[in-house]
Design a protein around this motif. Structure first.
Motif, short mmCIF file in Angstrom:
data_model
loop_
_atom_site.label_atom_id
_atom_site.label_comp_id
_atom_site.label_asym_id
_atom_site.label_seq_id
_atom_site.Cartn_x
_atom_site.Cartn_y
_atom_site.Cartn_z
N ASP A 1 0.67 -0.91 -0.18
CA ASP A 1 0.15 -0.22 -0.46
C ASP A 1 0.76 1.25 -0.02
OD1 ASP A 1 0.93 -1.29 2.89
OD2 ASP A 1 -0.68 0.67 3.81
N ARG A 2 1.94 0.96 1.08
CA ARG A 2 2.71 2.54 0.40
C ARG A 2 3.36 2.89 -0.51
NH1 ARG A 2 4.97 0.50 6.99
NH2 ARG A 2 3.16 -1.19 5.79
N TYR B 1 -1.19 9.19 6.90
CA TYR B 1 -1.88 7.49 6.56
C TYR B 1 -0.57 6.70 7.34
CZ TYR B 1 -2.16 3.58 4.37
OH TYR B 1 -2.62 2.01 3.45
N SER B 2 0.69 7.13 8.11
CA SER B 2 1.49 6.16 8.17
C SER B 2 1.67 6.61 9.71
CB SER B 2 3.46 7.04 8.02
OG SER B 2 3.37 7.00 6.24
N LEU C 1 -1.53 11.90 21.35
CA LEU C 1 -0.31 11.37 20.62
C LEU C 1 0.73 12.04 19.95
CD1 LEU C 1 -1.61 7.39 20.62
CD2 LEU C 1 -0.31 8.37 22.80
N THR C 2 -0.13 12.93 19.13
CA THR C 2 0.74 14.04 17.93
C THR C 2 0.48 15.32 18.88
OG1 THR C 2 -1.30 14.40 17.01
CG2 THR C 2 0.01 12.13 16.95
N SER C 3 -0.32 15.69 20.24
CA SER C 3 -0.05 16.90 20.84
C SER C 3 -0.79 17.92 19.60
CB SER C 3 1.68 17.19 20.79
OG SER C 3 2.16 16.32 21.86
N ASN C 4 -1.72 17.61 19.33
CA ASN C 4 -2.66 18.36 18.12
C ASN C 4 -1.90 18.77 17.00
OD1 ASN C 4 -4.83 18.49 20.13
ND2 ASN C 4 -3.34 19.38 21.20
N ARG C 5 -0.77 17.62 16.58
CA ARG C 5 -0.48 18.30 15.31
C ARG C 5 -0.70 17.28 14.45
NH1 ARG C 5 5.98 19.18 14.47
NH2 ARG C 5 5.45 19.86 13.08
N TYR C 6 -1.34 15.75 14.29
CA TYR C 6 -1.74 15.58 13.35
C TYR C 6 -2.63 14.51 13.53
CZ TYR C 6 3.77 16.22 12.30
OH TYR C 6 4.43 16.70 11.88
N THR C 7 -4.05 15.75 14.36
CA THR C 7 -5.13 14.82 14.45
C THR C 7 -5.55 14.53 13.57
OG1 THR C 7 -5.61 16.84 16.40
CG2 THR C 7 -7.32 14.98 15.68
N GLY C 8 -5.39 14.81 12.02
CA GLY C 8 -6.48 14.21 10.61
C GLY C 8 -6.06 12.63 10.53
N ALA C 9 -5.31 12.30 11.18
CA ALA C 9 -4.06 10.62 11.15
C ALA C 9 -5.16 9.96 11.62
CB ALA C 9 -3.30 10.53 12.25
N TYR C 10 -6.46 10.11 12.36
CA TYR C 10 -7.58 9.32 12.73
C TYR C 10 -8.42 8.82 12.46
CZ TYR C 10 -11.56 12.55 12.13
OH TYR C 10 -12.65 13.07 11.14
N GLN C 11 -8.64 9.60 10.59
CA GLN C 11 -10.01 8.96 9.84
C GLN C 11 -9.05 7.90 9.43
OE1 GLN C 11 -9.98 11.94 6.12
NE2 GLN C 11 -8.03 12.74 6.91
N PHE C 12 -7.79 7.69 9.23
CA PHE C 12 -7.37 6.52 9.26
C PHE C 12 -6.87 5.46 9.76
CE2 PHE C 12 -4.36 9.93 5.87
CZ PHE C 12 -5.35 9.72 5.12
N ALA C 13 -6.53 5.47 11.32
CA ALA C 13 -6.48 4.58 12.38
C ALA C 13 -8.07 4.33 12.97
CB ALA C 13 -5.71 5.41 13.43
N ASN C 14 -8.86 4.57 12.36
CA ASN C 14 -10.11 3.78 13.19
C ASN C 14 -10.82 2.77 11.43
OD1 ASN C 14 -10.64 6.14 15.06
ND2 ASN C 14 -12.48 7.05 14.37
N LEU C 15 -10.02 3.62 10.95
CA LEU C 15 -10.38 2.06 9.40
C LEU C 15 -9.39 0.60 10.14
CD1 LEU C 15 -11.64 4.85 6.72
CD2 LEU C 15 -13.19 2.53 7.98
N VAL D 1 2.77 13.75 0.48
CA VAL D 1 3.49 13.83 1.36
C VAL D 1 2.65 14.50 2.62
CG1 VAL D 1 5.91 14.83 3.18
CG2 VAL D 1 5.84 14.09 0.17
N ASN D 2 2.19 15.43 2.60
CA ASN D 2 1.44 15.86 4.60
C ASN D 2 0.06 13.83 4.72
OD1 ASN D 2 2.34 18.00 4.76
ND2 ASN D 2 1.12 18.68 3.36
#
Length: 432
Positions: A240-241, A256-257, A322-336, A250-251
């Motif tokens: 996938d990666r 995603y990572s 866990l990301t000090s509010n910097r990468y909160t958008g990662a939750y949409q990937f983590a939840n899946l 990159v962002n």
């Protein structure tokens, strides 16, 4: 009705017996939870993206850099003397030490060619060198830890695993915070740790033992089917990666990572719990104890299901913290991805049934099918859905994986024969 407390009391002994083997995973999990916010503050999205990409690259080299020698070493471990085990381990390590230098050289050339043709976003130096040499030295600590585990030297195994857990993070914190080396510093921390552990192995005089090519030949003959099986996992787990990098975002790749890394918390926890109860899964299947198997499966996977649901509900908050509010958008990937991990863990118990029944060819056929399906799913879903599409592809792949295993179990346990018997009875009843 099943008494939950009775089940807990009955199987708690497994955790007590395996505490030295489980505790490093738990401590590692806690340390990662504490330090991940620190790394998040000091590392850029580019750093997380490049680390995620090279983690996948590393997985491509693992099967060929260990040649499934670990399995060969374990196969007859208990039928050999301690001296024989140490000698065989030394021979295997020495052979891998020599051949892996060539693999690193050839692998680097192949990566250079691929990076140039595919116009990969990330540079090959120094990240490829750090990744490949970390794998090179990890062979030593892996064999040493394996020896301690097989000998049931829990305290020594615990010490090796703790070193393997704490030192990379300690080195990483210094190199990232003090020297501001970003992804390079984080990856260098892993390399330094593996190098130190390799030196410890060298001090055990393994280097003095001469190569025995008869043993190497047996190891290669035993291991090559397992190498093929390991490579068949790559399309469904890591490709996938490689494909997502081509989107040149990159962002999004970083988010995603991070989502993949943090959803892996559940996978790490689940794997540790499953390994604690794995002997019981084998025992109940071997004894054809359906009640025991269903009971332990319900206990283990019921607990993991609750954890998965809680993570899904609280994913945004967890990722934010866990990301000090910097990468909160990662939750949409983590939840899946957390659901993909649950399905992967579920397949472990199903695999036990077929292994005990000696239906290993079916497992190989399943690997081949999932490898083909995995490539097709990722290409299709990434093309139409991008990074979110890759998450759904992971879920579908692991769902099909479990579905294929269930189908094989039904067939191997006489499901087809039972259907024919029912039909025969129905015909007889009709004639009467």
């Amino acid at each position: 009705m099943l008494n939950l407390q009775t089940v807990i009391n009955k199987y708690a002994i497994n955790f007590k017996n395996a505490i030295y083997f489980l505790l490093p995973s738990v401590i590692g999990l806690l340390i990662n939870l504490v330090t991940f916010p620190i790394f998040s503050e000091k590392m850029s999205s580019y750093d997380f993206a490049v680390m995620g990409y090279y983690e996948a690259i590393g997985q491509l080299f693992i099967p060929i850099m260990n040649l499934s020698f670990y399995s060969f070493y374990m196969k007859d471990f208990f039928s050999r003397t301690d001296e024989e085990n140490e000698r065989i381990m030394a021979i295997l390590i020495k052979f891998l030490s020599l051949i892996n230098l060539g693999i690193i050289f050839v692998g680097t050339l192949l990566l250079l060619l691929y990076f140039q043709l595919a116009k990969v976003t990330f540079p090959i130096y120094p990240y490829a060198i750090l990744t490949l040499f970390s794998l090179y030295f990890s062979v030593y600590s892996s064999f040493l830890g394996l020896q301690y585990k097989m000998n049931k030297e829990g305290l020594k195994f615990f010490a090796i695993q703790i070193i393997n857990t704490i030192l990379p993070i300690a080195f990483g914190l210094y190199l990232v915070i003090q020297l501001k080396l970003g992804a390079e510093g984080r990856m260098m921390g892993v390399l330094l740790t593996q190098f130190i552990l390799a030196v410890l192995v060298f001090k055990m005089n393994f280097i003095k033992i001469k190569l025995d090519f008869n043993i190497i030949k047996k190891a290669l003959s035993f291991g090559y089917p397992l190498i093929i099986i390991a490579f068949l996992d790559i399309p469904s787990l890591y490709i996938d990666r490689i494909l997502l990098e081509r989107l040149k975002d990159v962002n999004a790749f970083a988010l995603y990572s991070i989502g993949l890394k943090l959803s892996g918390i559940v996978l790490m926890l689940g794997s540790a719990i499953y390994q604690a109860f794995e002997p019981d899964f084998y025992k109940f299947v071997s004894q054809k104890n359906k009640k025991g198997f269903i009971q332990i499966s319900g206990f283990v996977y019921g607990f993991l299901l609750v954890v998965t649901i809680l993570f899904s509900l609280c994913g945004k908050l967890i990722i934010s913290l866990l990301t000090s509010n910097r990468y909160t958008g990662a939750y949409q990937f983590a939840n899946l991805m957390v659901w993909s991990n649950f399905l992967l863990l579920f397949s472990y118990a199903l695999t036990v049934i077929l292994i005990v029944q000696n239906k290993t060819k079916l497992l190989l056929y399943r690997k081949i099918m999932i490898a083909v399906i995995g490539v097709a799913c990722f290409i299709t879903f990434i093309h139409y859905g991008g990074f979110i599409g890759a998450c759904y592809a992971k879920i579908i792949i692991n769902l099909l994986n479990s579905g294929i295993l269930l189908y094989y179990i039904v067939v191997s346990r006489g499901g087809v024969k039972l259907i024919h018997q029912l039909r025969f009875k129905k015909v007889r009843k009709h004639h009467f």
